[in-house]
Scaffold this active site. Sequence first.
Site, PDB file in Angstrom:
ATOM      1  N   ALA A   1     -10.336 -11.759  13.360  1.00  0.00           N
ATOM      2  CA  ALA A   1      -9.960 -11.107  14.621  1.00  0.00           C
ATOM      3  C   ALA A   1      -8.567 -11.522  15.110  1.00  0.00           C
ATOM      4  CB  ALA A   1     -11.000 -11.405  15.697  1.00  0.00           C
TER       5      ALA A   1
ATOM      6  N   GLU B   1      -4.846   4.813  13.826  1.00  0.00           N
ATOM      7  CA  GLU B   1      -5.748   3.907  14.550  1.00  0.00           C
ATOM      8  C   GLU B   1      -6.352   4.517  15.799  1.00  0.00           C
ATOM      9  OE1 GLU B   1      -2.495   3.468  14.323  1.00  0.00           O
ATOM     10  OE2 GLU B   1      -1.650   3.060  16.301  1.00  0.00           O
TER      11      GLU B   1
ATOM     12  N   VAL C   1     -16.545  -5.746  10.063  1.00  0.00           N
ATOM     13  CA  VAL C   1     -16.064  -6.946   9.363  1.00  0.00           C
ATOM     14  C   VAL C   1     -17.237  -7.887   9.087  1.00  0.00           C
ATOM     15  CG1 VAL C   1     -14.692  -9.062   9.622  1.00  0.00           C
ATOM     16  CG2 VAL C   1     -13.693  -6.863  10.253  1.00  0.00           C
TER      17      VAL C   1
ATOM     18  N   SER D   1     -25.534 -14.391  20.388  1.00  0.00           N
ATOM     19  CA  SER D   1     -24.319 -15.187  20.577  1.00  0.00           C
ATOM     20  C   SER D   1     -24.198 -15.651  22.022  1.00  0.00           C
ATOM     21  CB  SER D   1     -23.117 -14.305  20.195  1.00  0.00           C
ATOM     22  OG  SER D   1     -21.921 -14.898  20.598  1.00  0.00           O
TER      23      SER D   1
ATOM     24  N   TYR E   1      -0.347   4.501  10.376  1.00  0.00           N
ATOM     25  CA  TYR E   1      -0.670   3.540  11.439  1.00  0.00           C
ATOM     26  C   TYR E   1       0.583   3.375  12.288  1.00  0.00           C
ATOM     27  CZ  TYR E   1      -4.930   1.828   9.069  1.00  0.00           C
ATOM     28  OH  TYR E   1      -6.171   1.723   8.502  1.00  0.00           O
TER      29      TYR E   1
ATOM     30  N   HIS F   1       0.377   1.755  15.904  1.00  0.00           N
ATOM     31  CA  HIS F   1       0.219   0.592  16.802  1.00  0.00           C
ATOM     32  C   HIS F   1       1.367   0.518  17.809  1.00  0.00           C
ATOM     33  CE1 HIS F   1      -3.263  -0.914  14.670  1.00  0.00           C
ATOM     34  NE2 HIS F   1      -2.618  -0.741  13.533  1.00  0.00           N
TER      35      HIS F   1
ATOM     36  N   LYS G   1       2.327   2.062   7.095  1.00  0.00           N
ATOM     37  CA  LYS G   1       2.754   1.261   8.255  1.00  0.00           C
ATOM     38  C   LYS G   1       3.700   2.041   9.148  1.00  0.00           C
ATOM     39  CE  LYS G   1       1.721  -2.436   8.878  1.00  0.00           C
ATOM     40  NZ  LYS G   1       0.469  -2.918   9.538  1.00  0.00           N
TER      41      LYS G   1
ATOM     42  N   ARG H   1       0.848  -1.194   0.000  1.00  0.00           N
ATOM     43  CA  ARG H   1       0.000   0.000   0.000  1.00  0.00           C
ATOM     44  C   ARG H   1       0.887   1.249   0.000  1.00  0.00           C
ATOM     45  NH1 ARG H   1      -3.536  -1.356   5.189  1.00  0.00           N
ATOM     46  NH2 ARG H   1      -1.533  -2.266   5.746  1.00  0.00           N
TER      47      ARG H   1
ATOM     48  N   ASP I   1      -5.807 -10.336  14.553  1.00  0.00           N
ATOM     49  CA  ASP I   1      -4.905  -9.238  14.946  1.00  0.00           C
ATOM     50  C   ASP I   1      -5.110  -8.832  16.408  1.00  0.00           C
ATOM     51  OD1 ASP I   1      -7.382  -8.156  14.416  1.00  0.00           O
ATOM     52  OD2 ASP I   1      -6.600  -6.322  13.515  1.00  0.00           O
TER      53      ASP I   1
ATOM     54  N   VAL J   1     -15.251 -10.762  15.849  1.00  0.00           N
ATOM     55  CA  VAL J   1     -15.643 -10.033  17.060  1.00  0.00           C
ATOM     56  C   VAL J   1     -14.564  -9.017  17.435  1.00  0.00           C
ATOM     57  CG1 VAL J   1     -16.968 -11.942  18.024  1.00  0.00           C
ATOM     58  CG2 VAL J   1     -14.587 -11.655  18.670  1.00  0.00           C
ATOM     59  N   LEU J   2     -14.986  -8.035  18.175  1.00  0.00           N
ATOM     60  CA  LEU J   2     -14.018  -7.091  18.748  1.00  0.00           C
ATOM     61  C   LEU J   2     -14.575  -6.569  20.058  1.00  0.00           C
ATOM     62  CD1 LEU J   2     -11.425  -5.324  18.501  1.00  0.00           C
ATOM     63  CD2 LEU J   2     -12.844  -3.585  17.448  1.00  0.00           C
TER      64      LEU J   2
ATOM     65  N   VAL K   1      -4.727 -14.773   8.605  1.00  0.00           N
ATOM     66  CA  VAL K   1      -3.741 -13.783   8.174  1.00  0.00           C
ATOM     67  C   VAL K   1      -4.038 -12.447   8.862  1.00  0.00           C
ATOM     68  CG1 VAL K   1      -2.840 -12.508   6.189  1.00  0.00           C
ATOM     69  CG2 VAL K   1      -3.357 -14.943   5.971  1.00  0.00           C
ATOM     70  N   ALA K   2      -3.010 -11.906   9.502  1.00  0.00           N
ATOM     71  CA  ALA K   2      -3.235 -10.718  10.336  1.00  0.00           C
ATOM     72  C   ALA K   2      -3.362  -9.428   9.526  1.00  0.00           C
ATOM     73  CB  ALA K   2      -2.108 -10.588  11.359  1.00  0.00           C
ATOM     74  N   ASN K   3      -2.844  -9.424   8.294  1.00  0.00           N
ATOM     75  CA  ASN K   3      -2.985  -8.214   7.466  1.00  0.00           C
ATOM     76  C   ASN K   3      -3.632  -8.563   6.135  1.00  0.00           C
ATOM     77  OD1 ASN K   3      -0.739  -9.640   6.558  1.00  0.00           O
ATOM     78  ND2 ASN K   3       0.244  -7.820   5.725  1.00  0.00           N
TER      79      ASN K   3
HETATM   80  N1  LIG Z   1      -7.014  -9.752   9.901  1.00  0.00           N
HETATM   81  C1  LIG Z   1      -7.111  -8.579   9.321  1.00  0.00           C
HETATM   82  O1  LIG Z   1      -6.448  -8.296   8.322  1.00  0.00           O
HETATM   83  C2  LIG Z   1      -8.045  -7.546   9.889  1.00  0.00           C
HETATM   84  C3  LIG Z   1      -8.386  -6.409   9.147  1.00  0.00           C
HETATM   85  C4  LIG Z   1      -9.309  -5.509   9.673  1.00  0.00           C
HETATM   86  C5  LIG Z   1      -9.856  -5.744  10.941  1.00  0.00           C
HETATM   87  N2  LIG Z   1      -9.485  -6.847  11.645  1.00  0.00           N
HETATM   88  C6  LIG Z   1     -10.037  -7.174  12.975  1.00  0.00           C
HETATM   89  O2  LIG Z   1     -11.350  -7.706  12.878  1.00  0.00           O
HETATM   90  C7  LIG Z   1     -11.982  -7.586  14.140  1.00  0.00           C
HETATM   91  C8  LIG Z   1     -13.391  -7.026  13.981  1.00  0.00           C
HETATM   92  O3  LIG Z   1     -13.288  -5.667  13.575  1.00  0.00           O
HETATM   93  P1  LIG Z   1     -14.582  -4.760  13.324  1.00  0.00           P
HETATM   94  O4  LIG Z   1     -14.083  -3.509  12.684  1.00  0.00           O
HETATM   95  O5  LIG Z   1     -15.649  -5.538  12.645  1.00  0.00           O
HETATM   96  O6  LIG Z   1     -15.046  -4.446  14.811  1.00  0.00           O
HETATM   97  P2  LIG Z   1     -16.487  -3.904  15.256  1.00  0.00           P
HETATM   98  O7  LIG Z   1     -16.312  -3.290  16.578  1.00  0.00           O
HETATM   99  O8  LIG Z   1     -17.110  -3.108  14.159  1.00  0.00           O
HETATM  100  O9  LIG Z   1     -17.367  -5.233  15.398  1.00  0.00           O
HETATM  101  C9  LIG Z   1     -17.185  -6.196  16.413  1.00  0.00           C
HETATM  102  C10 LIG Z   1     -18.526  -6.821  16.715  1.00  0.00           C
HETATM  103  O10 LIG Z   1     -18.310  -7.922  17.597  1.00  0.00           O
HETATM  104  C11 LIG Z   1     -19.454  -7.998  18.423  1.00  0.00           C
HETATM  105  N3  LIG Z   1     -19.183  -8.862  19.568  1.00  0.00           N
HETATM  106  C12 LIG Z   1     -18.496  -8.589  20.721  1.00  0.00           C
HETATM  107  N4  LIG Z   1     -18.517  -9.664  21.531  1.00  0.00           N
HETATM  108  C13 LIG Z   1     -19.195 -10.643  20.875  1.00  0.00           C
HETATM  109  C14 LIG Z   1     -19.580 -11.972  21.179  1.00  0.00           C
HETATM  110  N5  LIG Z   1     -19.258 -12.536  22.359  1.00  0.00           N
HETATM  111  N6  LIG Z   1     -20.288 -12.683  20.266  1.00  0.00           N
HETATM  112  C15 LIG Z   1     -20.636 -12.145  19.093  1.00  0.00           C
HETATM  113  N7  LIG Z   1     -20.336 -10.870  18.755  1.00  0.00           N
HETATM  114  C16 LIG Z   1     -19.621 -10.131  19.629  1.00  0.00           C
HETATM  115  C17 LIG Z   1     -19.699  -6.533  18.793  1.00  0.00           C
HETATM  116  O11 LIG Z   1     -20.992  -6.344  19.325  1.00  0.00           O
HETATM  117  C18 LIG Z   1     -19.495  -5.873  17.434  1.00  0.00           C
HETATM  118  O12 LIG Z   1     -20.700  -5.773  16.704  1.00  0.00           O
HETATM  119  C19 LIG Z   1     -11.043  -6.697  14.973  1.00  0.00           C
HETATM  120  O13 LIG Z   1     -10.249  -7.502  15.807  1.00  0.00           O
HETATM  121  C20 LIG Z   1     -10.198  -6.029  13.929  1.00  0.00           C
HETATM  122  O14 LIG Z   1      -8.950  -5.592  14.444  1.00  0.00           O
HETATM  123  C21 LIG Z   1      -8.591  -7.736  11.139  1.00  0.00           C
END
Ligand SMILES: NC(=O)c1ccc[n+]([C@@H]2O[C@H](COP(=O)([O-])OP(=O)(O)OC[C@H]3O[C@@H](n4cnc5c(N)ncnc54)[C@H](O)[C@@H]3O)[C@@H](O)[C@H]2O)c1
Length: 370
Positions: free
Chosen positions: A268, A118, A179, A220, A94, A96, A75, A15, A270, A239-240, A298-300
């Site tokens: 999730a 972030e 997500v 859930s 970013y 972090h 980054k 990027r 990351d 989830v987050l 994959v984390a990214n």
């Molecule tokens: N791997 C990657 O490349 C990558 C890229 C972008 C984001 N992410 C990660 O993805 C994750 C989600 O990000 P997001 O932007 O969607 O966050 P978000 O806050 O928009 O959504 C998270 C959702 O999880 C729900 N939640 C919390 N506890 C829960 C449970 N016990 N059961 C079910 N749902 C639950 C929340 O209510 C919320 O709606 C984060 O960890 C983020 O860092 C990873």
Amino acid sequence: MNVGLPKEIKDNENRVGLVPSGVAALTRAGHEVVVEAGAGGGSGIEDGEYEAAGGKILPSADAVFARAEMIVKVKEPIEPEYERMREGQILFTYLHLAPAGTLTDVLLKRRVTGVAYETITAANGTLPLLTPMSEVAGRMSVHVGAYYLQKSNGGRGVLLSGVPGVPPADVVIIGGGVVGTNAAKIAAGMGADVTVLEASPDRMRELDDIFMGRVKTVASNPHTLEAGCRRADLLIGAVLIPGAAAPKLVSRTMIGTMKKGAVAVDVAVDQGGCFETTHATTHSKPTYLVDDVIHYCVANMPGAVARTSTFALTNSTLRYALELANKGFERAVGENPHLAAGVNTYKGKLTYEAVAQAQGKSFTPLEKTL
Ligand SMILES: NC(=O)c1ccc[n+]([C@@H]2O[C@H](COP(=O)([O-])OP(=O)(O)OC[C@H]3O[C@@H](n4cnc5c(N)ncnc54)[C@H](O)[C@@H]3O)[C@@H](O)[C@H]2O)c1
């Protein structure tokens, strides 16, 4: 202001911090933009496009860092970049920093103004510069799931949509935030049977309104998670819990009850991942097997679609870069508390409390340094 755009040098990072329209917006506003030769190459952007937008191409990262008052990146800086940063230079990227003690020390010692994408906030409490990457990862999670469900890729040989006479695949998404919603959109669009397990009743109401019955929402809890795992052809972890490690909602036992050749994508990852069996993987070796379930962690993820991710990210970052360039740092953060929330280091002080706590360092509120 003189704005610098270096090429990213972190492994596999394609990027870039500004696209030509961003360079044009900055130059139109009276700023000078210096671009390292080849900076946009990984995202399919030629030097000539930056030049046509008013940018000036410089031959090296050293030249860009030496000239720029503000560096716009993607980054966090890595070792070869440390020496290039200098006192008072704004670093907009970013960062972090919480787990990055060495980089934090470098930014403090060199008195760099570190503004982290972030931690910039929005009025509704969201983190607007994380959202575009969550949109990309959510949508992509279904693509990779569909790919690994193919027999030739180790999966159980299931087509997400099914065909007339054969039911579609079951896609179970845990977490209906950015997500999860984007994953649901693509999975539903591809014809899958989609269920979102969500903890927030309000969010489930919103999802129900958005999808008008096309996507099912389920509260859930351990019982529904168990049932979801048993049923899923494709399980997506999304989830987050802001600021915390992801809760391990899917146990090793639940993974053991999944169908052989099913796919589990833990977006999730990351934040540590929401499956007990998750460990972070890379684009060069993205998957591994646990109990014959293909894990993709994959984390990214957005790095795989660098061009889309670059445009998505810069659509959101440009307005803040313009604000910093137009007003200068102190006025910009003085007038915009959401931008001020992005400031992690300033004048040799750590101005972001959570980072200070994570590293056991002393915290100085930004107002005290201005
Ligand atoms: N791997 C990657 O490349 C990558 C890229 C972008 C984001 N992410 C990660 O993805 C994750 C989600 O990000 P997001 O932007 O969607 O966050 P978000 O806050 O928009 O959504 C998270 C959702 O999880 C729900 N939640 C919390 N506890 C829960 C449970 N016990 N059961 C079910 N749902 C639950 C929340 O209510 C919320 O709606 C984060 O960890 C983020 O860092 C990873």
